[in-house]
Design an enzyme around this catalytic site. Structure first.
Site, PDB file in Angstrom:
ATOM      1  N   SER A 137     -42.975  -7.494  -1.110  1.00 28.25           N
ATOM      2  CA  SER A 137     -41.624  -8.039  -1.013  1.00 28.25           C
ATOM      3  C   SER A 137     -40.811  -7.777  -2.276  1.00 28.25           C
ATOM      4  CB  SER A 137     -41.704  -9.553  -0.782  1.00 28.25           C
ATOM      5  OG  SER A 137     -40.431 -10.164  -0.914  1.00 28.25           O
ATOM      6  N   TYR A 161     -34.486  -6.168  -0.019  1.00 33.88           N
ATOM      7  CA  TYR A 161     -33.258  -6.911   0.153  1.00 33.88           C
ATOM      8  C   TYR A 161     -32.148  -6.150  -0.572  1.00 33.88           C
ATOM      9  CZ  TYR A 161     -35.864 -11.137   1.548  1.00 33.88           C
ATOM     10  OH  TYR A 161     -36.663 -12.041   2.184  1.00 33.88           O
ATOM     11  N   THR A 187     -34.406  -5.084   5.165  1.00 33.93           N
ATOM     12  CA  THR A 187     -34.319  -6.405   5.795  1.00 33.93           C
ATOM     13  C   THR A 187     -32.863  -6.821   5.982  1.00 33.93           C
ATOM     14  OG1 THR A 187     -36.431  -7.051   4.863  1.00 33.93           O
ATOM     15  CG2 THR A 187     -34.985  -8.828   5.578  1.00 33.93           C
ATOM     16  N   LYS A 277     -35.943  -4.341   9.454  1.00 36.67           N
ATOM     17  CA  LYS A 277     -36.670  -5.588   9.731  1.00 36.67           C
ATOM     18  C   LYS A 277     -35.694  -6.743   9.908  1.00 36.67           C
ATOM     19  CE  LYS A 277     -40.387  -8.516   7.859  1.00 36.67           C
ATOM     20  NZ  LYS A 277     -39.682  -9.823   7.885  1.00 36.67           N
ATOM     21  N   HIS A 301     -37.718 -13.736  10.791  1.00 34.94           N
ATOM     22  CA  HIS A 301     -38.124 -14.091   9.422  1.00 34.94           C
ATOM     23  C   HIS A 301     -39.101 -15.263   9.427  1.00 34.94           C
ATOM     24  CE1 HIS A 301     -36.650 -12.853   5.316  1.00 34.94           C
ATOM     25  NE2 HIS A 301     -37.456 -13.842   4.991  1.00 34.94           N
ATOM     26  N   ASP A 332     -43.109  -9.477  14.554  1.00 33.28           N
ATOM     27  CA  ASP A 332     -43.805 -10.498  13.777  1.00 33.28           C
ATOM     28  C   ASP A 332     -43.293 -11.869  14.196  1.00 33.28           C
ATOM     29  OD1 ASP A 332     -41.466 -11.239  12.367  1.00 33.28           O
ATOM     30  OD2 ASP A 332     -42.009 -10.133  10.567  1.00 33.28           O
ATOM     31  N   MET A 336     -50.973 -16.112  15.207  1.00 36.92           N
ATOM     32  CA  MET A 336     -52.051 -16.920  14.639  1.00 36.92           C
ATOM     33  C   MET A 336     -53.415 -16.566  15.233  1.00 36.92           C
ATOM     34  SD  MET A 336     -51.072 -19.232  12.304  1.00 36.92           S
ATOM     35  CE  MET A 336     -52.069 -20.736  12.453  1.00 36.92           C
ATOM     36  N   ARG A 356     -47.948 -15.641   7.353  1.00 37.90           N
ATOM     37  CA  ARG A 356     -48.587 -16.932   7.062  1.00 37.90           C
ATOM     38  C   ARG A 356     -50.104 -16.838   7.140  1.00 37.90           C
ATOM     39  NH1 ARG A 356     -43.871 -18.589   9.707  1.00 37.90           N
ATOM     40  NH2 ARG A 356     -42.630 -20.139   8.570  1.00 37.90           N
TER      41      ARG A 356
END
Length: 423
Positions: A137, A161, A187, A277, A301, A332, A336, A356
């Site tokens: 990132s 960004y 993004t 994205k 996001h 995305d 999980m 996550r």
């Protein structure tokens, strides 16, 4: 007839009373006990101070977008085939011009060393070892060059960004290109920061601030503070701006005037694949395909920007149908379980990203925790494919999945839609 009984055989009793040798290594023991990503989440919550954990675990406003995204994956009905030989299953794929041993990669995450001090080095190293892409990132806490050093032969991607000071963004693009990163994720869903209410309530900031509350919360987690206080200073590796909440930092750095002209400029200076994205509509997906980008990522996001945004998994079939089979569409948000990934591929996704899940593993055990996260998802993907009785990702089709519907759209007059698009 009554059951005949006999005295227990001592030899058989010895077999029953054989105990497994205990594992005295605490990290290995807790990670081996984690059988699901949710298990890793519970470990992460126990081991990480509230502010850092909530930054990962939380989303924007009432967190409806995140809840709906996860529910969408729960609302899957699979349709397995029968009598296929699935003794061998191929999980490999090609995405954005390069290979991946699994149909998922590690998503870009900010402030990562705050979650656990190994940070992006652990993520990049684990991704390289597993043969999957790792994405750094703009708000990462490990430099572009150090990520390359941690994953020297694997696939490294960079998430960009576009900031108010354009020269900063341009410089990051050039550094990533020099370091051999092969894909840029441009993004587009962050003109301003979403309302991260958990962060505000926790006083979450970079660098972390010591208060009576944070100290009290840290008392049962001395290992985290030991790592934090005895390793390199926590700061952005690619930016000089620090100090403030996540929202304050984003709003000071990001430019709400970002436009297609910025995309054109970045394309002109980036030599590799460029992927947009944060796409959240069919119309924007079609326009980007027509503009010749190399792919898109359907994403809200992780529910961290606009709450009540479209669910990417729900949007996926319509987008794939409109852009055509030759245009790569990744997805995305809310993943999980390996079955979520298999369902996404079946519905037309080229690839998926997990954020996550990666951070839960990192918080649970550093590099070893990220390795365990990848192992869990790999096992779930393979098992789901075998139970569906398919041999490769290419064998997955929309016929294998039904997206069950909970929320029915209404027209502008408030009437329930009479017809719905087929999933």
């Amino acid at each position: 007839m009554p059951v005949e009984r006999q005295l227990p055989n001592p030899a058989e009793l010895r077999e029953l009373l054989s105990f497994k040798k205990p594992d005295l290594h605490p990290r290995r023991r807790r990670l081996n006990a984690a059988l699901t990503i949710e298990d890793l989440r519970k470990i992460a919550k126990r081991r990480t101070p509230r502010a850092a954990f909530d930054y990962t675990d939380g989303a924007a406003d009432a967190e409806i977008s995140l809840s709906r995204a996860r529910q969408a994956f729960r609302d899957i009905e699979f349709h397995p085939s029968i009598l296929r030989d699935v003794s061998r299953v191929d999980t490999s794929t090609t995405v954005f011009g390069g290979p991946s041993s699994l149909p998922f990669g590690i998503a870009p995450t900010g402030f990562t060393r705050l979650m656990q001090t190994e940070g992006e080095v652990a993520g990049a190293g684990a991704a390289g070892a597993a043969g999957i892409p790792f994405c750094l990132s703009t708000l990462g806490t490990t430099s572009i060059e150090d990520v390359r050093a941690a994953n020297p032969t694997g696939r490294n991607w960079f998430q960009l960004y576009v900031m108010r000071e354009r020269d900063i963004s341009f410089g990051l693009v050039e550094r990533a290109a020099r370091a051999g990163f092969d894909t840029l994720l441009f993004t587009v869903d962050t003109p301003v920061a979403g309302a991260r209410l958990r962060d505000k309530r926790n006083g979450f900031s970079i660098p972390p601030q010591l208060t009576a509350s944070t100290i009290a919360n840290a008392i049962p987690r001395p290992w985290w503070w030991w790592d934090f206080l005895t390793t390199a200073k926590l700061e952005f590796a690619s930016l000089s701006t620090t100090g403030g909440t996540v929202g304050e930092l984003l709003n000071s750095a990001m430019d709400p005037s970002i436009s297609f002209a910025d995309l054109d400029v970045i394309r002109s200076i980036w030599p590799g694949k460029i992927v947009v994205k944060g796409v959240q509509s069919v119309a924007d997906s079609v326009e980007l395909a027509e503009r010749g980008v190399d792919g898109i990522i359907l994403s809200n996001h992780g529910g961290r920007q606009l709450d009540r945004a479209p669910v990417p998994f729900h949007l996926l079939p319509s987008v794939v149908r409109e852009v055509g089979p030759d245009f790569e569409v990744a997805v995305d948000t809310g993943i999980m379980h390996g079955a979520d990934i298999v369902a996404s591929i079946a519905m037309g996704a080229s690839f998926t990203l997990v954020g996550r899940a990666y951070l839960y593993g990192l918080m649970g055990g550093g590099r070893a925790g990220v390795d365990r996260m990848i192992d869990i998802l790999r096992e779930e993907i393979v098992r789901t494919m075998q139970l569906l009785q398919v041999n490769s990702l290419a064998d997955l089709t929309p016929e294998h999945v039904t997206q069950l519907t909970r929320l029915v759209p209404r027209d502008s007059a408030g009437r329930a839609a009479s017809t719905l698009e087929a999933p």
